[in-house]
Design a protein around this motif. Structure first.
Motif, PDB file in Angstrom:
ATOM      1  N   GLU A 260       0.505  -1.260  -0.050  1.00 19.19           N
ATOM      2  CA  GLU A 260      -0.206   0.114  -0.144  1.00 19.19           C
ATOM      3  C   GLU A 260       0.510   1.637   0.202  1.00 19.19           C
ATOM      4  N   THR A 261       1.661   1.655   0.843  1.00 15.53           N
ATOM      5  CA  THR A 261       2.323   2.533   1.026  1.00 15.53           C
ATOM      6  C   THR A 261       3.870   2.593   0.099  1.00 15.53           C
ATOM      7  N   ILE A 284      -5.517   9.178  -9.414  1.00 12.89           N
ATOM      8  CA  ILE A 284      -5.195   7.772  -8.843  1.00 12.89           C
ATOM      9  C   ILE A 284      -5.970   8.445  -7.427  1.00 12.89           C
ATOM     10  N   ILE A 285      -5.602   9.665  -6.570  1.00 13.11           N
ATOM     11  CA  ILE A 285      -6.063   9.507  -5.804  1.00 13.11           C
ATOM     12  C   ILE A 285      -8.015   9.530  -5.580  1.00 13.11           C
ATOM     13  N   SER A 286      -8.444   9.714  -6.637  1.00 12.94           N
ATOM     14  CA  SER A 286     -10.052   9.054  -5.770  1.00 12.94           C
ATOM     15  C   SER A 286     -10.522   8.487  -6.502  1.00 12.94           C
ATOM     16  N   ASN A 287      -9.394   7.380  -7.385  1.00 12.00           N
ATOM     17  CA  ASN A 287     -10.054   5.673  -7.684  1.00 12.00           C
ATOM     18  C   ASN A 287      -9.395   4.706  -7.382  1.00 12.00           C
ATOM     19  N   CYS A 288      -7.997   5.059  -6.468  1.00 16.00           N
ATOM     20  CA  CYS A 288      -7.121   3.579  -6.538  1.00 16.00           C
ATOM     21  C   CYS A 288      -7.219   3.310  -5.059  1.00 16.00           C
ATOM     22  N   ASN A 289      -7.405   2.362  -4.337  1.00 18.72           N
ATOM     23  CA  ASN A 289      -7.624   1.959  -3.623  1.00 18.72           C
ATOM     24  C   ASN A 289      -6.436   0.877  -3.023  1.00 18.72           C
ATOM     25  N   PHE A 290      -5.243   1.082  -2.539  1.00 21.14           N
ATOM     26  CA  PHE A 290      -4.042   0.267  -2.950  1.00 21.14           C
ATOM     27  C   PHE A 290      -3.940  -0.835  -0.957  1.00 21.14           C
ATOM     28  N   THR A 291      -5.193  -1.169  -0.762  1.00 22.92           N
ATOM     29  CA  THR A 291      -5.020  -1.779   0.276  1.00 22.92           C
ATOM     30  C   THR A 291      -5.202  -2.747   0.253  1.00 22.92           C
ATOM     31  N   GLU A 292      -5.068  -4.029   0.422  1.00 21.03           N
ATOM     32  CA  GLU A 292      -4.423  -5.201   1.160  1.00 21.03           C
ATOM     33  C   GLU A 292      -6.335  -5.929   0.156  1.00 21.03           C
ATOM     34  N   MET A 379       4.093 -13.779  -2.033  1.00 18.59           N
ATOM     35  CA  MET A 379       4.944 -13.202  -1.874  1.00 18.59           C
ATOM     36  C   MET A 379       3.840 -11.855  -0.680  1.00 18.59           C
ATOM     37  N   PRO A 380       3.928 -12.327   0.615  1.00 16.43           N
ATOM     38  CA  PRO A 380       3.151 -11.315   1.797  1.00 16.43           C
ATOM     39  C   PRO A 380       2.869  -9.276   0.857  1.00 16.43           C
ATOM     40  N   PHE A 381       1.037  -9.057   1.402  1.00 13.23           N
ATOM     41  CA  PHE A 381       1.254  -7.904   1.176  1.00 13.23           C
ATOM     42  C   PHE A 381       2.327  -6.689   2.078  1.00 13.23           C
ATOM     43  N   THR A 382       2.264  -7.607   2.885  1.00 13.32           N
ATOM     44  CA  THR A 382       3.197  -6.355   4.015  1.00 13.32           C
ATOM     45  C   THR A 382       4.349  -7.076   4.732  1.00 13.32           C
ATOM     46  N   VAL A 383       5.828  -6.435   4.753  1.00 13.51           N
ATOM     47  CA  VAL A 383       6.357  -7.149   6.182  1.00 13.51           C
ATOM     48  C   VAL A 383       6.601  -6.513   7.503  1.00 13.51           C
ATOM     49  N   LEU A 384       5.812  -5.565   6.976  1.00 14.60           N
ATOM     50  CA  LEU A 384       6.053  -4.347   8.891  1.00 14.60           C
ATOM     51  C   LEU A 384       5.702  -5.394  10.227  1.00 14.60           C
ATOM     52  N   PRO A 385       5.439  -6.393   9.743  1.00 16.92           N
ATOM     53  CA  PRO A 385       4.642  -7.048  11.320  1.00 16.92           C
ATOM     54  C   PRO A 385       6.201  -7.314  11.722  1.00 16.92           C
ATOM     55  N   VAL A 386       7.303  -8.198  10.625  1.00 20.10           N
ATOM     56  CA  VAL A 386       8.732  -8.457  10.878  1.00 20.10           C
ATOM     57  C   VAL A 386       8.819  -8.141  11.551  1.00 20.10           C
ATOM     58  N   ILE A 387       9.249  -6.405  10.525  1.00 22.97           N
ATOM     59  CA  ILE A 387      10.337  -5.805  11.370  1.00 22.97           C
ATOM     60  C   ILE A 387       9.650  -4.871  12.430  1.00 22.97           C
ATOM     61  N   GLN A 388       8.694  -5.186  12.762  1.00 19.83           N
ATOM     62  CA  GLN A 388       8.327  -4.723  14.323  1.00 19.83           C
ATOM     63  C   GLN A 388       8.207  -5.812  15.199  1.00 19.83           C
ATOM     64  N   ASP A 389       8.675  -7.122  14.978  1.00 28.61           N
ATOM     65  CA  ASP A 389       9.300  -8.121  15.714  1.00 28.61           C
ATOM     66  C   ASP A 389      10.769  -8.032  16.186  1.00 28.61           C
ATOM     67  N   LEU A 390      11.329  -7.491  14.625  1.00 30.73           N
ATOM     68  CA  LEU A 390      12.718  -7.323  14.630  1.00 30.73           C
ATOM     69  C   LEU A 390      12.992  -5.975  15.366  1.00 30.73           C
ATOM     70  N   MET A 391      12.353  -5.207  16.170  1.00 34.07           N
ATOM     71  CA  MET A 391      12.275  -4.230  16.462  1.00 34.07           C
ATOM     72  C   MET A 391      12.669  -4.780  17.856  1.00 34.07           C
ATOM     73  N   ALA A 392      11.422  -5.216  18.111  1.00 37.73           N
ATOM     74  CA  ALA A 392      11.156  -5.309  18.995  1.00 37.73           C
ATOM     75  C   ALA A 392      12.285  -6.535  20.009  1.00 37.73           C
ATOM     76  N   SER A 393      12.931  -6.841  19.026  1.00 36.43           N
ATOM     77  CA  SER A 393      14.269  -8.466  19.545  1.00 36.43           C
ATOM     78  C   SER A 393      15.492  -7.459  20.147  1.00 36.43           C
ATOM     79  N   GLY A 394      15.441  -6.154  20.379  1.00 37.72           N
ATOM     80  CA  GLY A 394      16.849  -5.664  20.394  1.00 37.72           C
ATOM     81  C   GLY A 394      17.825  -5.133  20.039  1.00 37.72           C
ATOM     82  N   ILE A 395      18.217  -6.183  18.374  1.00 41.85           N
ATOM     83  CA  ILE A 395      19.197  -5.568  17.277  1.00 41.85           C
ATOM     84  C   ILE A 395      18.991  -4.726  16.710  1.00 41.85           C
ATOM     85  N   TYR A 415       6.132   6.625   4.750  1.00 43.07           N
ATOM     86  CA  TYR A 415       4.576   6.169   4.979  1.00 43.07           C
ATOM     87  C   TYR A 415       4.619   5.029   5.706  1.00 43.07           C
ATOM     88  N   SER A 416       5.225   3.966   5.231  1.00 37.25           N
ATOM     89  CA  SER A 416       5.497   2.523   6.155  1.00 37.25           C
ATOM     90  C   SER A 416       6.012   2.729   7.596  1.00 37.25           C
TER      91      SER A 416
END
Length: 480
Positions: A260-261, A284-292, A379-395, A415-416
């Motif tokens: 999406e972002t 594009i703003i008016s006609n496109c919905n880039f959510t999953e 191909m997951p739509f987003t890997v932001l949850p994975v990045i959040q996991d890594l942020m919480a891991s301490g690396i 935006y991401s």
């Protein structure tokens, strides 16, 4: 739908060329079209729990005795005299039953190689070469000259401060291969598993790196590869008696991490940089919905087509860069990127003597595979949850962005990061290099965001000095 899908694949194979940006070739967009078409297919399950624990299965471990010595490069053809660091390249088998093996290139540091960290570099695509693109075009120790034969030293190479390992992944990319053709239909999960298998075997071949600080870096679709591999390493460090990989941090550049972002940021960037008109942007703003859950309507598709036409003949991986011209007859300095570089690299790496010196199988080397992205399986739509996991891991987690890239622009990265909903610790400020603004930086809770001023999608190609300054700060764990 199935017929349309196969017609699209056939057409895509006919028009593909193998270099980033050549004649509008965009490996990421071609792969994304396939995935978006899959998501609109009835009964297609698009949602994946990308943070779920992988069930552990034993990792293949092959014999490595004597292979390090065999992999040492005596000299690359055209290599400049006075080269003062060790180089290695070769194959690591990741599946002996299928005959699947991944190619690597290691450039050790000229100074302090025995104590400097180990850094893995991954190019994206999916399907593009980490050696040809990453090492030879971006951050490696050499550049191929305009005579297609000789190499010049890159004084801003990242192996000045780290031992850098370039991995061609998955099989079918660059010199990596499989004896089982079905292996070329692969995806995110298998790529992460193979890269992990490569690493634990490679560390047996090079045991001196087992306890060394280890970092993973990459760009573009490596925005998927790097977080997914990092997550797998951290999981397996806990649950196996395999080699514990001493992962300290990751850095992903102009990274595709959220569909999406990636879309909203790209079209906002085009508009704000005078590439598309107000009318196209508003359409594009008016006609496109880039959510999953959103569907790409006919009107949205039409406006995106107008945006591509308006973009016209620019190299949108670096929107201000000149195109490669047949009238080019000299190689610019290392800090002024030669737009014909990919042509020099392709000719050089397809020279039999070069392939022999690299211990590579004789193949027709390509910058990007013509089929890997077309047949990408997951191909997951987003890997932001994975990045959040890594942020919480301490690396350490860094996202960096060259600010003249139109493919995965700085707006998409911002935006991401907004979606990650992390708080600011150090407010946005300019970082300096040799008396000029090198870019801008924000320190978030468990995340650092850095821009590199005047760099396109391939940051170390366009701004090698600023790129090395940023990379050194990353390794030191301090804001630039």
């Amino acid at each position: 739908m199935k017929i349309a899908f196969h017609v699209f694949l056939h057409f895509s194979l006919l028009v593909f060329v193998s270099c980033y940006g050549s004649n509008g070739y965009d490996p990421l967009e071609n792969a994304l079209k396939i995935q978006r078409l899959k998501r609109t297919t009835p009964n297609h399950e698009s949602k994946e729990d990308v943070t779920a624990e992988n069930s552990y299965s034993p990792v293949y471990m092959g014999p490595q005795d004597g292979l390090k010595d065999a992999d040492k490069i005596s000299e690359l053809p055209g290599q400049p005299t006075g080269t003062d660091f060790d180089q290695y390249s070769g194959y690591v088998t990741v599946d002996p039953n299928h005959g699947r093996a991944l190619f690597y290139y290691l450039a050790e540091s000229p100074v302090n190689s025995s104590t400097n960290p180990l850094v893995l570099w991954l190019n994206g695509g999916p399907g593009c070469s980490s050696f040809g693109n990453g090492a030879m075009m971006e951050l490696g120790p050499f550049r191929v000259s305009a005579d297609y034969k000789t190499l010049s030293r890159n004084k801003y190479a990242w192996n000045n401060v780290a031992n850098v390992l370039f991995l061609e992944s998955p099989a079918g990319v660059g010199f990596s291969y499989s004896n089982t053709s079905s292996d070329y239909q692969t995806g995110d999960k298998q790529t992460a598993k193979d890269s992990y298998t490569f690493l634990v075997n490679w560390l047996e071949r090079f045991p001196e790196y087992k306890t060394r600080d280890f970092y993973i870096t990459g760009e573009s679709y490596a925005g998927h590869y790097v977080p997914q591999l990092s997550q797998l390493i951290l999981q397996n460090n806990k649950i196996t008696n395999q080699t514990v990989i001493n992962l300290k941090g990751i850095a992903i550049g102009n990274a595709y991490v959220d569909d999406e972002t990636a879309n909203t940021g790209m079209y906002d960037y085009f508009w704000s940089h005078a590439i598309i008109s107000d009318e196209i942007h508003e359409g594009i703003i008016s006609n496109c919905n880039f959510t999953e859950a959103g569907n790409i309507t006919t009107a949205c598709d039409d406006y995106q087509g107008q945006a591509r036409a308006a973009r016209s003949n620019i190299y949108f991986y670096d929107i201000y860069a000149p195109l490669c011209s047949s009238s080019s007859n000299s190689t610019p300095s290392i800090s002024d990127f030669d737009p014909c570089t990919e042509n020099y690299i392709s000719t050089y790496l397809n020279t039999p003597a070069v392939q022999q010196s690299l211990h590579a199988k004789p193949v027709q080397w390509e910058s990007c595979s013509q089929q890997i992205g077309l047949f990408w399986t997951d191909m997951p739509f987003t890997v932001l949850p994975v990045i959040q996991d890594l942020m919480a891991s301490g690396i350490s987690v860094w996202i960096y962005s060259g600010d003249t890239d139109g493919r995965v622009p700085v707006t998409s990265s911002r935006y991401s990061i907004d979606k990650l909903q992390t708080s600011v610790k150090t407010s946005w400020y300019p970082w300096m290099y040799e008396g000029e603004v090198g870019g801008y930086v924000v320190g978030y809770q468990n995340l650092t965001f850095v821009t590199i001023r005047g760099a396109g999608h391939f940051v170390p190609s366009y701004q090698p000095a600023r790129g090395l300054a940023f990379f050194s700060s990353f390794l030191e764990g301090k804001l630039p």
